[in-house]
Design an enzyme around this catalytic site. Structure first.
Site, PDB file in Angstrom:
ATOM      1  N   TYR A 142      -1.639  -4.652  29.929  1.00 19.63           N
ATOM      2  CA  TYR A 142      -2.149  -3.526  28.922  1.00 19.63           C
ATOM      3  C   TYR A 142      -2.595  -3.503  28.369  1.00 19.63           C
ATOM      4  CZ  TYR A 142       1.840  -1.615  32.094  1.00 19.63           C
ATOM      5  OH  TYR A 142       2.271  -1.172  32.854  1.00 19.63           O
ATOM      6  N   LYS A 192       6.056 -14.537  38.148  1.00 23.14           N
ATOM      7  CA  LYS A 192       5.097 -14.611  39.392  1.00 23.14           C
ATOM      8  C   LYS A 192       4.860 -16.239  39.644  1.00 23.14           C
ATOM      9  CE  LYS A 192       3.990 -12.816  43.018  1.00 23.14           C
ATOM     10  NZ  LYS A 192       5.518 -12.719  44.162  1.00 23.14           N
ATOM     11  N   ASP A 224       9.068 -10.178  42.412  1.00 19.40           N
ATOM     12  CA  ASP A 224       9.409  -9.188  44.290  1.00 19.40           C
ATOM     13  C   ASP A 224      11.060  -9.640  44.224  1.00 19.40           C
ATOM     14  OD1 ASP A 224       8.183 -11.785  44.294  1.00 19.40           O
ATOM     15  OD2 ASP A 224       7.584 -11.945  46.363  1.00 19.40           O
ATOM     16  N   ASP A 248       7.440  -3.258  32.899  1.00 19.96           N
ATOM     17  CA  ASP A 248       7.665  -1.283  32.744  1.00 19.96           C
ATOM     18  C   ASP A 248       7.938  -1.015  34.765  1.00 19.96           C
ATOM     19  OD1 ASP A 248       7.153   1.502  32.211  1.00 19.96           O
ATOM     20  OD2 ASP A 248       4.596   0.733  32.533  1.00 19.96           O
ATOM     21  N   ASP A 252      12.569   0.822  35.945  1.00 24.31           N
ATOM     22  CA  ASP A 252      12.142   2.379  36.013  1.00 24.31           C
ATOM     23  C   ASP A 252      12.821   2.300  37.189  1.00 24.31           C
ATOM     24  OD1 ASP A 252      10.844   3.868  34.223  1.00 24.31           O
ATOM     25  OD2 ASP A 252       9.377   3.895  35.496  1.00 24.31           O
TER      26      ASP A 252
END
Length: 362
Positions: A142, A192, A224, A248, A252
């Site tokens: 970001y 990752k 994952d 992020d 959620d």
């Protein structure tokens, strides 16, 4: 009587609606505990673009820095969704985090026993779920540069840069391990590392910080796999710490364990004082929800619980924060629900009524 200065940034969509209900609840806290909250309000997000041409003014940042905390509603909506726009409502929240040095986002996920049937997951999967996800806020994709779009002979292209420094990873890991010491003493670091160089650095630094907390268990997990375990065995997590974009997405997903994003508060924190307090930005994670704006359907509980986090983490008012949380639990136990969490037999109420019920419980 203790006095605290708080900046209000209602923003767009349902932001002003839910923020109003949190102020109703904080008003009861003032009377019950003999405090004074001094509020100042600033326009941000899409509303600020319409009024000033920018999502976040320097004047707003200055007022935030002079406050004990910021109560942030929501930003964004279809009106400002042009992907080619050079100014976007989200610039407000990203800029505020950056300017205030808020590098750690805390999102608690706790299953209210009265609402265990509202989630799409089986009740037996949800038993014992009580975690905090800590997301690094000021690095990663970001904010990394270069970041641009262009056209070439082969067509449209774009690039974003995923960049992290050792110091950025260290400080958010310290927040995670420090919090885990107050909980069940387990940190899950998500990366990752099998593909990304930044993931490898993240894992190395997290391991080094973990050695400074020998009383806390550290486990590493790929993002994952973490996404899978959040819906398969979520009770196995205590404190999760991860980078900006992964956080992020995962937060959620984790919010749906509780049945609705309308129940999920959050805190964005920077460096702490010796007493553990410090400026923070507090917001519900549900966003501006333009599809229900103005319909009195919005769930204000995430905003109200965010205000409770503000009392605890920025103002050092533990008893007051706990009083709000107890009041919310009591209203839920009595069967009251906004439409997003209303199951069979629920007493469905609108936004304002839900805020009033919590205030009355105080």
């Amino acid at each position: 009587m203790a006095t605290f200065r708080i900046l209000l940034t209602p923003g767009d969509g349902i932001g002003p609606e839910v923020l109003e209900e949190s102020l109703k609840v904080l008003g009861r806290i003032e009377k019950r505990f003999k405090h004074e909250f001094q509020y100042e309000e600033e326009t941000i997000g899409g509303a600020a673009i319409d009024k000033y041409g920018v999502a976040l003014r320097p004047e707003t940042v200055a007022k935030a820095k002079a406050s004990a905390a910021v109560l942030f509603g929501a930003v964004g909506g279809p009106k400002w969704d042009d992907p080619k726009a050079t100014v976007r409502p989200e610039d407000a929240i990203l800029g505020m985090r950056k300017q205030l040095g808020l590098f750690a986002n805390l999102r608690p996920v706790r299953i209210n026993p009265e609402m265990i049937g509202e989630s799409t997951l089986k009740p037996e999967v949800l038993e014992g779920v009580d975690m905090v996800v800590i997301r690094e806020l000021t690095g990663g994709l970001y904010f990394g540069t270069p970041k641009r779009r262009w056209e070439s002979a082969s067509g449209r292209q774009a690039v974003d840069t995923l960049r992290y420094s050792e110091k950025e990873i260290e400080r958010v890991c310290h927040v995670a391990f420090g919090l885990a010491r107050q909980r069940r003493k387990k940190v899950t670091s998500v990366d990752k590392a099998n593909v990304l160089r930044t993931g490898q650095l993240w894992r190395e630094v997290a391991t080094e910080i973990g050695k400074q907390y020998p009383d806390v268990e550290l486990e590493h997990i790929l993002v994952d796999a973490c996404a899978m375990y959040l819906v398969r065995k979520p009770a196995s997590f205590d404190v999760i710490v991860t980078e900006n974009m992964f956080g992020d997405i995962l937060t959620d997903e984790a919010a749906m364990l509780a049945g609705s994003m309308g129940m999920m508060p959050s805190a964005s924190l920077g460096r702490r004082k010796k007493d553990g307090t410090g400026i923070g930005l507090y917001e519900p994670i549900h966003g501006s929800a333009p599809d229900i704006t103005g319909q009195k359907k919005a769930n204000p509980l995430a905003m109200i619980l965010s205000a409770a986090m503000m009392l605890r983490l920025s103002l050092g008012l533990e008893a007051e924060a706990a009083a709000i949380e107890v009041a919310v639990d009591a209203v839920i136990k009595d069967g009251y629900r906004t439409p997003d969490i209303a199951g069979k037999g629920a007493k469905v109420v609108d936004t304002a009524r839900m805020g009033t019920l919590v205030a009355e419980r105080l």
